[in-house]
Design a protein around this motif. Structure first.
Motif, short mmCIF file in Angstrom:
data_model
loop_
_atom_site.label_atom_id
_atom_site.label_comp_id
_atom_site.label_asym_id
_atom_site.label_seq_id
_atom_site.Cartn_x
_atom_site.Cartn_y
_atom_site.Cartn_z
N MET A 16 22.01 -3.91 71.42
CA MET A 16 21.50 -3.24 72.61
C MET A 16 22.58 -3.26 73.70
SD MET A 16 17.68 -4.91 72.92
CE MET A 16 17.02 -3.76 74.09
N SER A 17 22.61 -2.21 74.47
CA SER A 17 23.48 -2.19 75.65
C SER A 17 22.70 -2.82 76.82
CB SER A 17 23.88 -0.76 76.00
OG SER A 17 22.75 -0.03 76.43
N GLN A 18 23.40 -3.09 77.89
CA GLN A 18 22.71 -3.58 79.09
C GLN A 18 21.68 -2.56 79.54
OE1 GLN A 18 25.70 -4.60 82.04
NE2 GLN A 18 25.93 -6.68 81.22
N GLN A 19 22.03 -1.27 79.46
CA GLN A 19 21.11 -0.20 79.85
C GLN A 19 19.87 -0.20 78.97
OE1 GLN A 19 21.48 1.83 82.59
NE2 GLN A 19 19.40 2.50 82.13
N ASP A 20 20.05 -0.38 77.66
CA ASP A 20 18.91 -0.42 76.74
C ASP A 20 17.97 -1.58 77.09
OD1 ASP A 20 19.97 1.73 75.30
OD2 ASP A 20 20.97 0.41 73.83
N LEU A 21 18.55 -2.74 77.34
CA LEU A 21 17.75 -3.91 77.70
C LEU A 21 17.03 -3.68 79.03
CD1 LEU A 21 16.80 -6.77 77.12
CD2 LEU A 21 18.93 -7.63 78.14
N ALA A 22 17.74 -3.10 79.98
CA ALA A 22 17.14 -2.82 81.29
C ALA A 22 15.94 -1.90 81.14
CB ALA A 22 18.18 -2.23 82.22
N GLU A 23 16.07 -0.87 80.33
CA GLU A 23 14.97 0.08 80.13
C GLU A 23 13.79 -0.59 79.42
OE1 GLU A 23 16.71 3.45 78.14
OE2 GLU A 23 17.82 4.05 79.94
N ALA A 24 14.09 -1.47 78.46
CA ALA A 24 13.02 -2.16 77.73
C ALA A 24 12.21 -3.08 78.66
CB ALA A 24 13.60 -2.98 76.58
#
Length: 145
Positions: A16-24
């Motif tokens: 996961m990217s930081q953006q992916d984690l943030a969205e999750a």
């Protein structure tokens, strides 16, 4: 490992990217970045969400494992003992100073005891006959100077 290191490792393991984690988690990418850098800590709700997302207990996520739990508890307990030892040392120093002060005062007072004042008394038997006076003469003349 610390929380920030665990987050990086777990996020990368999940690819996961930081953006992916943030969205999750419904947070900003900057929040995730601050968590990973160590300048911020996730809220309790976010910690629980991270725990569910990565499938790890929150204490493990925070960096605790069985080996470090014992070490951390000893460290915490040890630091408490150090503080307790410091307080004990201060109290012992104060007690020793008080005992020393008391000993000095007692020694000073013992040395300062007043020696008996020499009295200007003469034993009656040691007087010559012409120096002896009767009780009635003493009353008439008053004290001898």
């Amino acid at each position: 490992m610390k929380l920030n290191e665990n987050l990086i490792s777990l996020r990368k393991d999940k690819r996961m990217s930081q953006q992916d984690l943030a969205e999750a988690l419904n947070v900003s990418r900057q929040a995730v970045s601050r968590w990973e850098v160590g300048t911020a800590i996730p809220s309790m709700d976010n910690l629980l969400a991270l725990s569910k997302l990565f499938g790890v207990p929150t204490d493990e996520l925070m960096g605790a494992d069985r080996g470090t739990d014992a070490l951390e508890s000893e460290t915490v307990q040890g630091s408490g003992n150090i503080k307790g030892d410091s307080v004990l040392k201060v109290l012992l120093i104060i007690l020793a100073a008080a005992v020393l002060a008391a000993a000095i005062v007692i020694t000073y007072l013992n040395q300062k005891e007043v020696e008996p004042v020499e009295q200007n008394t003469v034993k009656f038997e040691e007087l010559e006959e012409d120096e002896k006076i009767s009780d009635s003469d003493a009353v008439k003349s008053g004290p001898i100077s």
